[in-house]
Design a protein around this motif. Structure first.
Motif, PDB file in Angstrom:
ATOM      1  N   GLY A   1      -0.366 -12.875   5.257  1.00  0.00           N
ATOM      2  CA  GLY A   1       0.937 -12.319   4.898  1.00  0.00           C
ATOM      3  C   GLY A   1       1.206 -10.968   5.515  1.00  0.00           C
ATOM      4  O   GLY A   1       2.278 -10.395   5.333  1.00  0.00           O
ATOM      5  N   ARG A   2       0.230 -10.431   6.259  1.00  0.00           N
ATOM      6  CA  ARG A   2       0.465  -9.138   6.893  1.00  0.00           C
ATOM      7  C   ARG A   2       1.244  -9.330   8.174  1.00  0.00           C
ATOM      8  O   ARG A   2       0.909 -10.178   8.989  1.00  0.00           O
ATOM      9  CB  ARG A   2      -0.867  -8.478   7.248  1.00  0.00           C
ATOM     10  CG  ARG A   2      -1.744  -8.192   6.078  1.00  0.00           C
ATOM     11  CD  ARG A   2      -1.286  -6.948   5.351  1.00  0.00           C
ATOM     12  NE  ARG A   2      -2.060  -6.771   4.126  1.00  0.00           N
ATOM     13  CZ  ARG A   2      -3.299  -6.308   4.111  1.00  0.00           C
ATOM     14  NH1 ARG A   2      -3.893  -5.987   5.236  1.00  0.00           N
ATOM     15  NH2 ARG A   2      -3.931  -6.171   2.985  1.00  0.00           N
ATOM     16  N   LYS A   3       2.260  -8.504   8.346  1.00  0.00           N
ATOM     17  CA  LYS A   3       2.996  -8.559   9.605  1.00  0.00           C
ATOM     18  C   LYS A   3       2.377  -7.537  10.555  1.00  0.00           C
ATOM     19  O   LYS A   3       1.902  -6.496  10.113  1.00  0.00           O
ATOM     20  CB  LYS A   3       4.457  -8.204   9.372  1.00  0.00           C
ATOM     21  CG  LYS A   3       5.150  -9.125   8.377  1.00  0.00           C
ATOM     22  CD  LYS A   3       6.641  -8.828   8.334  1.00  0.00           C
ATOM     23  CE  LYS A   3       7.356  -9.739   7.358  1.00  0.00           C
ATOM     24  NZ  LYS A   3       7.015  -9.464   5.942  1.00  0.00           N
TER      25      LYS A   3
ATOM     26  N   VAL B   1      -9.447  -1.534  10.468  1.00  0.00           N
ATOM     27  CA  VAL B   1      -8.742  -0.883   9.357  1.00  0.00           C
ATOM     28  C   VAL B   1      -7.840  -1.901   8.681  1.00  0.00           C
ATOM     29  O   VAL B   1      -7.165  -2.683   9.343  1.00  0.00           O
ATOM     30  CB  VAL B   1      -7.897   0.320   9.833  1.00  0.00           C
ATOM     31  CG1 VAL B   1      -8.777   1.503  10.038  1.00  0.00           C
ATOM     32  CG2 VAL B   1      -7.142  -0.001  11.102  1.00  0.00           C
ATOM     33  N   GLY B   2      -7.855  -1.882   7.349  1.00  0.00           N
ATOM     34  CA  GLY B   2      -6.984  -2.775   6.600  1.00  0.00           C
ATOM     35  C   GLY B   2      -7.502  -4.195   6.475  1.00  0.00           C
ATOM     36  O   GLY B   2      -6.846  -5.058   5.918  1.00  0.00           O
ATOM     37  N   SER B   3      -8.704  -4.457   6.962  1.00  0.00           N
ATOM     38  CA  SER B   3      -9.207  -5.823   6.923  1.00  0.00           C
ATOM     39  C   SER B   3      -9.781  -6.176   5.552  1.00  0.00           C
ATOM     40  O   SER B   3     -10.093  -7.331   5.287  1.00  0.00           O
ATOM     41  CB  SER B   3     -10.262  -6.034   8.006  1.00  0.00           C
ATOM     42  OG  SER B   3     -11.363  -5.180   7.786  1.00  0.00           O
ATOM     43  N   GLY B   4      -9.916  -5.182   4.688  1.00  0.00           N
ATOM     44  CA  GLY B   4     -10.366  -5.464   3.330  1.00  0.00           C
ATOM     45  C   GLY B   4     -11.872  -5.411   3.143  1.00  0.00           C
ATOM     46  O   GLY B   4     -12.482  -6.311   2.587  1.00  0.00           O
ATOM     47  N   LYS B   5     -12.477  -4.308   3.548  1.00  0.00           N
ATOM     48  CA  LYS B   5     -13.917  -4.165   3.386  1.00  0.00           C
ATOM     49  C   LYS B   5     -14.282  -3.762   1.959  1.00  0.00           C
ATOM     50  O   LYS B   5     -15.334  -4.131   1.449  1.00  0.00           O
ATOM     51  CB  LYS B   5     -14.467  -3.122   4.370  1.00  0.00           C
ATOM     52  CG  LYS B   5     -14.342  -3.559   5.827  1.00  0.00           C
ATOM     53  CD  LYS B   5     -14.904  -2.538   6.778  1.00  0.00           C
ATOM     54  CE  LYS B   5     -14.121  -1.245   6.822  1.00  0.00           C
ATOM     55  NZ  LYS B   5     -12.755  -1.411   7.369  1.00  0.00           N
ATOM     56  N   THR B   6     -13.391  -2.983   1.339  1.00  0.00           N
ATOM     57  CA  THR B   6     -13.721  -2.445   0.021  1.00  0.00           C
ATOM     58  C   THR B   6     -14.064  -3.552  -0.972  1.00  0.00           C
ATOM     59  O   THR B   6     -15.029  -3.446  -1.726  1.00  0.00           O
ATOM     60  CB  THR B   6     -12.537  -1.632  -0.537  1.00  0.00           C
ATOM     61  OG1 THR B   6     -12.067  -0.765   0.485  1.00  0.00           O
ATOM     62  CG2 THR B   6     -12.961  -0.827  -1.734  1.00  0.00           C
ATOM     63  N   VAL B   7     -13.285  -4.618  -0.933  1.00  0.00           N
ATOM     64  CA  VAL B   7     -13.506  -5.666  -1.922  1.00  0.00           C
ATOM     65  C   VAL B   7     -14.818  -6.404  -1.644  1.00  0.00           C
ATOM     66  O   VAL B   7     -15.500  -6.852  -2.574  1.00  0.00           O
ATOM     67  CB  VAL B   7     -12.284  -6.615  -1.992  1.00  0.00           C
ATOM     68  CG1 VAL B   7     -12.150  -7.415  -0.716  1.00  0.00           C
ATOM     69  CG2 VAL B   7     -12.361  -7.507  -3.201  1.00  0.00           C
TER      70      VAL B   7
HETATM   71  P1  ADP Z   1     -10.400  -1.339   4.847  1.00  0.00           P
HETATM   72  O1  ADP Z   1     -11.147  -2.459   5.470  1.00  0.00           O
HETATM   73  O2  ADP Z   1      -9.566  -0.593   5.818  1.00  0.00           O
HETATM   74  O3  ADP Z   1     -11.262  -0.442   4.017  1.00  0.00           O
HETATM   75  P2  ADP Z   1      -9.245  -1.981   2.321  1.00  0.00           P
HETATM   76  O4  ADP Z   1     -10.476  -2.466   1.706  1.00  0.00           O
HETATM   77  O5  ADP Z   1      -8.758  -0.632   1.933  1.00  0.00           O
HETATM   78  O6  ADP Z   1      -9.343  -2.054   3.893  1.00  0.00           O
HETATM   79  O7  ADP Z   1      -8.096  -3.082   2.092  1.00  0.00           O
HETATM   80  C1  ADP Z   1      -6.782  -2.918   2.563  1.00  0.00           C
HETATM   81  C2  ADP Z   1      -5.769  -3.465   1.595  1.00  0.00           C
HETATM   82  O8  ADP Z   1      -5.803  -4.885   1.603  1.00  0.00           O
HETATM   83  C3  ADP Z   1      -6.025  -3.055   0.175  1.00  0.00           C
HETATM   84  O9  ADP Z   1      -4.791  -2.723  -0.418  1.00  0.00           O
HETATM   85  C4  ADP Z   1      -6.629  -4.283  -0.455  1.00  0.00           C
HETATM   86  O10 ADP Z   1      -6.366  -4.353  -1.837  1.00  0.00           O
HETATM   87  C5  ADP Z   1      -5.949  -5.389   0.300  1.00  0.00           C
HETATM   88  N1  ADP Z   1      -6.727  -6.641   0.417  1.00  0.00           N
HETATM   89  C6  ADP Z   1      -8.050  -6.736   0.687  1.00  0.00           C
HETATM   90  N2  ADP Z   1      -8.421  -8.034   0.766  1.00  0.00           N
HETATM   91  C7  ADP Z   1      -7.312  -8.779   0.561  1.00  0.00           C
HETATM   92  C8  ADP Z   1      -7.037 -10.190   0.534  1.00  0.00           C
HETATM   93  N3  ADP Z   1      -8.013 -11.071   0.726  1.00  0.00           N
HETATM   94  N4  ADP Z   1      -5.764 -10.577   0.299  1.00  0.00           N
HETATM   95  C9  ADP Z   1      -4.790  -9.665   0.105  1.00  0.00           C
HETATM   96  N5  ADP Z   1      -4.972  -8.334   0.115  1.00  0.00           N
HETATM   97  C10 ADP Z   1      -6.215  -7.880   0.334  1.00  0.00           C
END
Ligand code: ADP
Ligand code: MG
Length: 682
Positions: free
Chosen positions: A439-441, A287-293
């Protein structure tokens, strides 16, 4: 040779056309279906000694009647009782509503009684009784108990099963090759099936089950491996040919730099998408690892290759959220994103549907609404499923079939331990994001008792004063969604009283889509400071400004669920906290809380969850798309599953399996096997 897998049940004496229909509801249409319809438990009629039974047990005992029966009537009801000497105990046996037995209860007669034992009163409430030497004796047997209903009764089922054996028992073939029979000392198939229905004793029952479980799991693994071998060679998938430069340009336009792990995942995915083989890749990231992007970049590549993309998510809240964020990313590039959920107005829905069909909508985000019959694409090239474990296998497959062999990307935040994934799904391609954006704590997690609620409230106040936001998750009461909602409403009132000057939002499953969306929007915009919610926000929700997650009665949640909930915070640069309020009574409950405070790593957590609960619970319900085994149990039979996996892999590799006559029946059985409909993750 009679093939019992094609003979209809009506060939069994006593099965009428009407009964045939009734049986159909249980998935039984052939003789083989019936014979493989195993009991889910057995009634144990072994005679017991009173000295070794416990109060409340259901027992069978034998004794001698030593008194005249006494009958009492209450209107239509009656109670019949008499004294029975059992070993050296004088016991009162009682029958309800069986007045006709009175004549048979003569003093001095031997009797076998089965019923519920009341230790204190020395009383037995009789369920069934029989006299030695009279009729068929149940004494010292195990009677199968089937799942039945409608016009199919337990007695009928037992009788019919026995009849089926008389007529067709001899035709049950052995499908296991002799080498396997020897290697594992398996009970022959016919004998095993018979013993599954009517075991002579516990040991025989165990051996029968062992044999049938192994067979079931081997067939499952063989099918998995065969399917895999076939799809690997299928080379008529979509070829996405967007250039590297184009994709790089999009990546540069993102508001942040991709992490190394994200870049690696993108590279894996793009190389799959470019190849004519069908991509079938699982993207797992905590969770929060940034899969959406990562999904966004893949969708972008699909569109730039001239195809459409679809992103399917499990909840409307999530669909709306992805819609907002994707629109922000894609609009500047002239890419049109559409939303398809169950709560669209007819008009909006029509617009999106025609846009998709004509190709004017490039990317669609939606819920189950995406897989309805009237959704057509012009040329669907990429299907992404977020939180894939929330969907059934069939739902994912319907979406895939809306295109011609589109590439498939499945995303999950429920990290499946590698061993389990391979075992259950076969060796599919997996990309893992193990690193979180810079930058995540780390999220600080605390476990507190209920008495500390006041301090927790103080904590909320402190965070909100600092400009942050908080979630309060109210417990899940499994039996009743209605109680959950009431609970959330109560907590909401309580929080409004505790924070009269703050805006406290409410979100739960009984709200309609517009209300939910409104509540989420307000929270996203920091117009509500505290959001009281049921677990509807469990997956996917992304509000980076919220830093405090409070879970009430946490002992009611499983580890992976708690981890998901915790993952709603820690999404921005601010220090985040997770407070678990719980007074778990059980050892396991306490261990769970401890694990939560000790690790924030979803992969480690899921491994420990596996240790704690066993693989059975890991996947939870049917939702997960896990195969539904007839006999095997993922928890207790996991070792057998692993063995079957290795054996299947070995068979598939061997020349003999494909060509030798020795394996013909096994091959046929794999073909017929309907253990699971979806073959694998997709
Ligand atoms: P999950 O993997 O849980 O679906 P999300 O895709 O929702 O996670 O991403 C979590 C948060 O991190 C979002 O607010 C997203 O914009 C941010 N995020 C994703 N990739 C990066 C990155 N490389 N650097 C900074 N923030 C990021
Ligand atoms: Mg997500």
């Amino acid at each position: 040779m009679i093939d019992y897998t094609v003979i209809p049940v009506t060939q069994i004496k006593g099965v009428s056309a009407l009964k045939q229909q009734e049986l159909h509801a249980f998935g039984i249409s052939t003789v083989a279906d019936l014979l493989l319809y195993f009991p889910y438990r057995y009634d144990d009629f072994r005679v017991r000694q009173l000295s070794e039974v416990k109060d409340g047990d259901k027992i069978t005992v034998e004794g001698r009647i030593v008194s005249e029966p006494v009958m009492q009537r209450f209107g239509k009801k009656s109670r019949l009782s008499c004294r029975v000497m059992i070993e050296s105990w004088l016991v009162t046996a009682t029958w309800f509503n069986r007045p006709y037995l009175r004549e048979q209860l003569t003093q001095g007669r031997d009797i076998v009684l089965t019923g519920k034992w009341d230790q204190r009163r020395l009383q037995l409430t009789v369920a069934t009784s029989e006299f030695p030497g009279q009729g068929t004796q149940r004494r010292d047997t195990f009677q199968p108990v089937y799942s039945v209903g409608g016009k199919i009764t337990q007695t009928w089922m037992r009788k019919t099963m026995a009849q089926a054996f008389v007529q067709f028992g001899e035709t049950i073939p052995e499908i296991m090759p002799a080498s396997f029979m020897q290697r594992y000392k398996l009970m022959p198939r016919k004998q095993a099936i018979q013993a599954m229905h009517q075991p002579d004793n516990v040991e025989v029952g165990k051996q029968a089950r062992r044999r049938m479980v192994y067979e079931e799991l081997l067939l499952f693994q063989l099918k998995l491996h065969m399917f895999r071998a076939i799809t690997r060679e299928r080379a008529d998938g979509v070829v996405h040919n967007a250039s590297n430069a184009t994709v790089r340009e999009f990546v540069r336009s993102l508001p942040f730099e991709l992490t190394e792990a994200q870049k690696k995942a993108v590279t894996d995915i793009l190389s799959d998408m470019r190849s004519p083989l069908c991509m079938n890749r699982l993207l797992q990231g905590d969770v929060g690892s940034g899969k959406t992007v990562v999904a966004a970049v893949s969708l972008y590549a699909a569109v730039r290759s001239g195809y459409q993309g679809a992103l399917m998510v499990p909840t409307e809240i999530l669909a709306e959220q992805h819609m907002r964020s994707l629109t922000k990313l894609f609009e500047p590039h002239g890419i049109v994103v559409g939303l398809l959920t169950g709560s669209l107005t007819a008009r909006k829905r029509r617009d999106v549907l025609s846009g998709l069909q004509m190709g004017m909508v490039h990317i669609v985000v939606g819920t189950h609404a995406l897989i309805q019959d009237d959704v057509h694409f012009r040329n669907l090239g990429l299907v992404v499923t977020d939180e894939q474990h929330r969907f059934g296998v069939n739902q994912r497959s319907v979406l895939r079939h809306k295109g011609y062999n589109p590439d498939v990307l499945l995303m999950t935040a429920t990290p499946i331990p590698r061993t389990l994934a391979i075992t259950a799904f076969g060796d599919m391609d997996v990309s893992s994001i193990k690193e979180r954006p810079a930058g995540r704590k780390p999220i600080k997690t605390y476990w507190v008792k209920h008495e500390m609620l006041d301090r927790v409230l103080g904590f909320i106040r402190r965070e909100v004063t600092a400009g942050r936001q908080a979630y309060i998750i109210t417990p899940l009461i499994e039996e009743s969604d209605k109680l959950d909602v009431q609970n959330a409403i109560d907590v909401h009132v309580q929080m409004q009283q505790a924070f009269p000057d703050l805006k406290v939002g409410l979100l739960h499953g009984r709200m309609n889509a517009a209300e939910k969306d409104e509540a989420m929007k307000l929270f996203s915009a920091n117009e509500t400071h505290v959001l009281v919610s049921t677990t509807v926000i469990e997956v996917g929700v992304d509000v980076p400004n919220s830093t405090l997650m409070i879970v009430m009665d946490s002992e009611r949640f499983g580890l992976s669920q708690l981890h998901q909930l915790r993952g709603r915070v820690g999404r921005g640069a601010h220090q985040s906290y997770c407070v678990l309020i719980a007074d778990p009574k059980s050892e396991v409950g306490q261990e769970r809380m401890r694990i939560m405070t000790e690790t924030e790593d979803g992969f480690e957590l899921s491994e420990r969850d596996l240790e704690l609960r066993g693989p059975g619970d890991f996947f939870g319900t049917k939702q997960s798309g896990m195969p539904d085994f007839k006999l095997a149990d993922m928890a207790s039979d996991f070792a057998v599953l692993e063995q079957a996996r290795d054996d299947a892999a070995e068979l598939i590799r061997s020349e003999d399996f494909w060509t030798s006559q020795d394996y013909q029946l096994l091959r046929d059985a794999v073909q017929q096997e309907q253990l699971f409909q979806g073959e694998q993750l997709d």
